[in-house]
Scaffold this active site. Sequence first.
Site, PDB file in Angstrom:
ATOM      1  N   SER A 223     -30.877 -16.760 -29.980  1.00  0.00           N
ATOM      2  CA  SER A 223     -31.691 -17.929 -30.347  1.00  0.00           C
ATOM      3  C   SER A 223     -31.948 -17.953 -31.845  1.00  0.00           C
ATOM      4  O   SER A 223     -31.987 -19.029 -32.461  1.00  0.00           O
ATOM      5  CB  SER A 223     -33.027 -17.908 -29.598  1.00  0.00           C
ATOM      6  OG  SER A 223     -32.789 -17.902 -28.212  1.00  0.00           O
TER       7      SER A 223
ATOM      8  N   GLU B  33     -29.639 -21.055 -24.186  1.00  0.00           N
ATOM      9  CA  GLU B  33     -29.761 -20.730 -22.757  1.00  0.00           C
ATOM     10  C   GLU B  33     -28.650 -21.450 -21.973  1.00  0.00           C
ATOM     11  O   GLU B  33     -28.863 -21.967 -20.870  1.00  0.00           O
ATOM     12  CB  GLU B  33     -31.151 -21.106 -22.201  1.00  0.00           C
ATOM     13  CG  GLU B  33     -32.342 -20.542 -22.973  1.00  0.00           C
ATOM     14  CD  GLU B  33     -32.490 -19.019 -22.914  1.00  0.00           C
ATOM     15  OE1 GLU B  33     -31.726 -18.367 -22.170  1.00  0.00           O
ATOM     16  OE2 GLU B  33     -33.339 -18.497 -23.635  1.00  0.00           O
ATOM     17  N   ALA B  34     -27.451 -21.439 -22.566  1.00  0.00           N
ATOM     18  CA  ALA B  34     -26.325 -22.197 -21.992  1.00  0.00           C
ATOM     19  C   ALA B  34     -25.903 -21.663 -20.629  1.00  0.00           C
ATOM     20  O   ALA B  34     -25.263 -22.371 -19.845  1.00  0.00           O
ATOM     21  CB  ALA B  34     -25.144 -22.173 -22.956  1.00  0.00           C
ATOM     22  N   GLN B  35     -26.277 -20.411 -20.347  1.00  0.00           N
ATOM     23  CA  GLN B  35     -25.917 -19.847 -19.029  1.00  0.00           C
ATOM     24  C   GLN B  35     -26.528 -20.659 -17.886  1.00  0.00           C
ATOM     25  O   GLN B  35     -26.004 -20.651 -16.772  1.00  0.00           O
ATOM     26  CB  GLN B  35     -26.354 -18.371 -18.914  1.00  0.00           C
ATOM     27  CG  GLN B  35     -27.845 -18.100 -18.798  1.00  0.00           C
ATOM     28  CD  GLN B  35     -28.568 -18.034 -20.134  1.00  0.00           C
ATOM     29  OE1 GLN B  35     -27.972 -18.242 -21.163  1.00  0.00           O
ATOM     30  NE2 GLN B  35     -29.873 -17.735 -20.120  1.00  0.00           N
TER      31      GLN B  35
ATOM     32  N   GLY C 116     -30.458 -11.602 -30.347  1.00  0.00           N
ATOM     33  CA  GLY C 116     -30.543 -12.484 -31.512  1.00  0.00           C
ATOM     34  C   GLY C 116     -29.828 -13.813 -31.375  1.00  0.00           C
ATOM     35  O   GLY C 116     -29.608 -14.513 -32.367  1.00  0.00           O
TER      36      GLY C 116
ATOM     37  N   VAL D 133     -36.872 -16.904 -14.976  1.00  0.00           N
ATOM     38  CA  VAL D 133     -37.147 -16.890 -16.415  1.00  0.00           C
ATOM     39  C   VAL D 133     -38.104 -15.742 -16.713  1.00  0.00           C
ATOM     40  O   VAL D 133     -39.077 -15.535 -15.993  1.00  0.00           O
ATOM     41  CB  VAL D 133     -37.761 -18.249 -16.852  1.00  0.00           C
ATOM     42  CG1 VAL D 133     -38.201 -18.224 -18.304  1.00  0.00           C
ATOM     43  CG2 VAL D 133     -36.736 -19.357 -16.620  1.00  0.00           C
TER      44      VAL D 133
ATOM     45  N   ASP E 193     -32.047 -10.520 -25.803  1.00  0.00           N
ATOM     46  CA  ASP E 193     -32.723  -9.875 -26.932  1.00  0.00           C
ATOM     47  C   ASP E 193     -31.767  -9.398 -28.020  1.00  0.00           C
ATOM     48  O   ASP E 193     -32.074  -8.443 -28.726  1.00  0.00           O
ATOM     49  CB  ASP E 193     -33.561  -8.686 -26.394  1.00  0.00           C
ATOM     50  CG  ASP E 193     -34.617  -8.233 -27.399  1.00  0.00           C
ATOM     51  OD1 ASP E 193     -35.028  -9.048 -28.228  1.00  0.00           O
ATOM     52  OD2 ASP E 193     -35.005  -7.052 -27.351  1.00  0.00           O
TER      53      ASP E 193
HETATM   54  N1  LIG Z   1     -40.864  -7.666 -34.872  1.00  0.00           N
HETATM   55  C1  LIG Z   1     -39.559  -7.800 -35.142  1.00  0.00           C
HETATM   56  N2  LIG Z   1     -39.062  -7.427 -36.307  1.00  0.00           N
HETATM   57  C2  LIG Z   1     -37.745  -7.550 -36.605  1.00  0.00           C
HETATM   58  N3  LIG Z   1     -36.855  -8.064 -35.753  1.00  0.00           N
HETATM   59  C3  LIG Z   1     -37.302  -8.432 -34.560  1.00  0.00           C
HETATM   60  C4  LIG Z   1     -38.667  -8.330 -34.175  1.00  0.00           C
HETATM   61  N4  LIG Z   1     -38.795  -8.789 -32.903  1.00  0.00           N
HETATM   62  C5  LIG Z   1     -37.555  -9.152 -32.515  1.00  0.00           C
HETATM   63  N5  LIG Z   1     -36.664  -8.931 -33.524  1.00  0.00           N
HETATM   64  C6  LIG Z   1     -35.213  -9.193 -33.518  1.00  0.00           C
HETATM   65  O1  LIG Z   1     -34.994 -10.342 -32.761  1.00  0.00           O
HETATM   66  C7  LIG Z   1     -33.961 -10.090 -31.812  1.00  0.00           C
HETATM   67  C8  LIG Z   1     -34.193 -11.004 -30.614  1.00  0.00           C
HETATM   68  O2  LIG Z   1     -33.962 -12.319 -31.081  1.00  0.00           O
HETATM   69  P1  LIG Z   1     -33.818 -13.567 -30.094  1.00  0.00           P
HETATM   70  O3  LIG Z   1     -33.148 -14.609 -30.921  1.00  0.00           O
HETATM   71  O4  LIG Z   1     -35.126 -13.894 -29.484  1.00  0.00           O
HETATM   72  O5  LIG Z   1     -32.808 -12.945 -29.013  1.00  0.00           O
HETATM   73  P2  LIG Z   1     -32.032 -13.629 -27.796  1.00  0.00           P
HETATM   74  O6  LIG Z   1     -32.080 -15.116 -27.968  1.00  0.00           O
HETATM   75  O7  LIG Z   1     -30.646 -13.055 -27.887  1.00  0.00           O
HETATM   76  O8  LIG Z   1     -32.714 -13.158 -26.539  1.00  0.00           O
HETATM   77  C9  LIG Z   1     -34.086  -8.605 -31.513  1.00  0.00           C
HETATM   78  O9  LIG Z   1     -32.863  -8.022 -31.092  1.00  0.00           O
HETATM   79  C10 LIG Z   1     -34.438  -8.061 -32.889  1.00  0.00           C
HETATM   80  O10 LIG Z   1     -33.270  -7.866 -33.646  1.00  0.00           O
HETATM   81  C1  LIG Z   2     -30.388 -11.248 -16.680  1.00  0.00           C
HETATM   82  C2  LIG Z   2     -31.053 -12.505 -16.235  1.00  0.00           C
HETATM   83  C3  LIG Z   2     -31.817 -13.244 -17.125  1.00  0.00           C
HETATM   84  N1  LIG Z   2     -32.427 -14.372 -16.703  1.00  0.00           N
HETATM   85  C4  LIG Z   2     -33.257 -15.141 -17.656  1.00  0.00           C
HETATM   86  C5  LIG Z   2     -34.332 -14.373 -18.363  1.00  0.00           C
HETATM   87  C6  LIG Z   2     -34.542 -15.182 -19.633  1.00  0.00           C
HETATM   88  O1  LIG Z   2     -35.447 -16.238 -19.334  1.00  0.00           O
HETATM   89  C7  LIG Z   2     -33.144 -15.757 -19.901  1.00  0.00           C
HETATM   90  C8  LIG Z   2     -32.404 -15.040 -21.015  1.00  0.00           C
HETATM   91  O2  LIG Z   2     -33.022 -15.346 -22.246  1.00  0.00           O
HETATM   92  P1  LIG Z   2     -32.682 -14.572 -23.622  1.00  0.00           P
HETATM   93  O3  LIG Z   2     -33.112 -15.564 -24.658  1.00  0.00           O
HETATM   94  O4  LIG Z   2     -31.212 -14.297 -23.656  1.00  0.00           O
HETATM   95  O5  LIG Z   2     -33.488 -13.330 -23.638  1.00  0.00           O
HETATM   96  O6  LIG Z   2     -32.417 -15.615 -18.691  1.00  0.00           O
HETATM   97  C9  LIG Z   2     -32.263 -14.831 -15.416  1.00  0.00           C
HETATM   98  O7  LIG Z   2     -32.781 -15.878 -15.035  1.00  0.00           O
HETATM   99  N2  LIG Z   2     -31.512 -14.115 -14.536  1.00  0.00           N
HETATM  100  C10 LIG Z   2     -30.902 -12.960 -14.888  1.00  0.00           C
HETATM  101  O8  LIG Z   2     -30.230 -12.332 -14.033  1.00  0.00           O
END
Ligand SMILES: Nc1ncnc2c1ncn2[C@@H]1O[C@H](COP(=O)(O)OP(=O)(O)O)[C@@H](O)[C@H]1O
Ligand SMILES: Cc1cn([C@H]2C[C@H](O)[C@@H](COP(=O)(O)O)O2)c(=O)[nH]c1=O
Length: 216
Positions: free
Chosen positions: A16, A87-89, A14, A172, A12
């Site tokens: 993606s 999701e390179a992890q 940012g 997931v 969460d």
């Molecule tokens: N409703 C919203 N308004 C503004 N920013 C948002 C909102 N929802 C999510 N975000 C932003 O999007 C980020 C999550 O983006 P995302 O690319 O999905 O994250 P990640 O891929 O790292 O899990 C949050 O940290 C926040 O900054």
């Molecule tokens: C910590 C943790 C995460 N995951 C999964 C959960 C989500 O599907 C992804 C991470 O996605 P994001 O775009 O970075 O939010 O990883 C998991 O499978 N196992 C874990 O321990």
Amino acid sequence: MPELVFFSGTMDCGKSTLALQIGHNRSARGLQGVIFTRDDRAGEGKLSSRLGLVTDAVEAAPDLELYGYLVEKMSRGDRVDYVIVDEAQFLAPAQIDQLARVVDDLGMDVFAFGITTDFRTKLFPGSQRLIELADRLETLQVEAMCWCGARATHNARTVGGKMVVEGEQVVVGDVDRSAEEVGYEVLCRRHHRRHMTSATAHAAALSPDVLPAGPA
Ligand SMILES: Nc1ncnc2c1ncn2[C@@H]1O[C@H](COP(=O)(O)OP(=O)(O)O)[C@@H](O)[C@H]1O
Ligand SMILES: Cc1cn([C@H]2C[C@H](O)[C@@H](COP(=O)(O)O)O2)c(=O)[nH]c1=O
């Protein structure tokens, strides 16, 4: 020089969104990329951001040889200028080696995005290999926050709002899931160590033990 770059951060933060922005900016300049992802929450063959954007991607299944996929695509006449991996992890270490070969032998930039550690603070094998091989490691600038206001550095898995430490490495899921579901919450290290999620901290604050004494 082409590079293998690993953009990492907690869930969460940012990643993606940045992957989509990098792709958008390059395609706006006429470059053509291939986007790989694995097990995105939006479904197979999708790269999705919580900001609402989603794009088609190639699902990097465990048996997909990424270098071979790109060579075959180019030998069919398709142009490939760069590669994005979300999701390179979840990728196998061997697939990360293939990405390094794409940079070195095909001369393309590869931008990989993912979380480094799992809910037990252990490196994912794919992330470990990226840390070992990447030309550059970038930590995301938009820091996610723990419920206490500190910078979130760790990913907790929750069930019913409580942090769990047993289970499969890959499940997931998402942050902000309803209390009964398996979900995730980002925490600072102090609260990850203490297994204190926002729900358990809130419950502790409401406990009669810590309420100020009032009139009988
Ligand atoms: N409703 C919203 N308004 C503004 N920013 C948002 C909102 N929802 C999510 N975000 C932003 O999007 C980020 C999550 O983006 P995302 O690319 O999905 O994250 P990640 O891929 O790292 O899990 C949050 O940290 C926040 O900054
Ligand atoms: C910590 C943790 C995460 N995951 C999964 C959960 C989500 O599907 C992804 C991470 O996605 P994001 O775009 O970075 O939010 O990883 C998991 O499978 N196992 C874990 O321990």
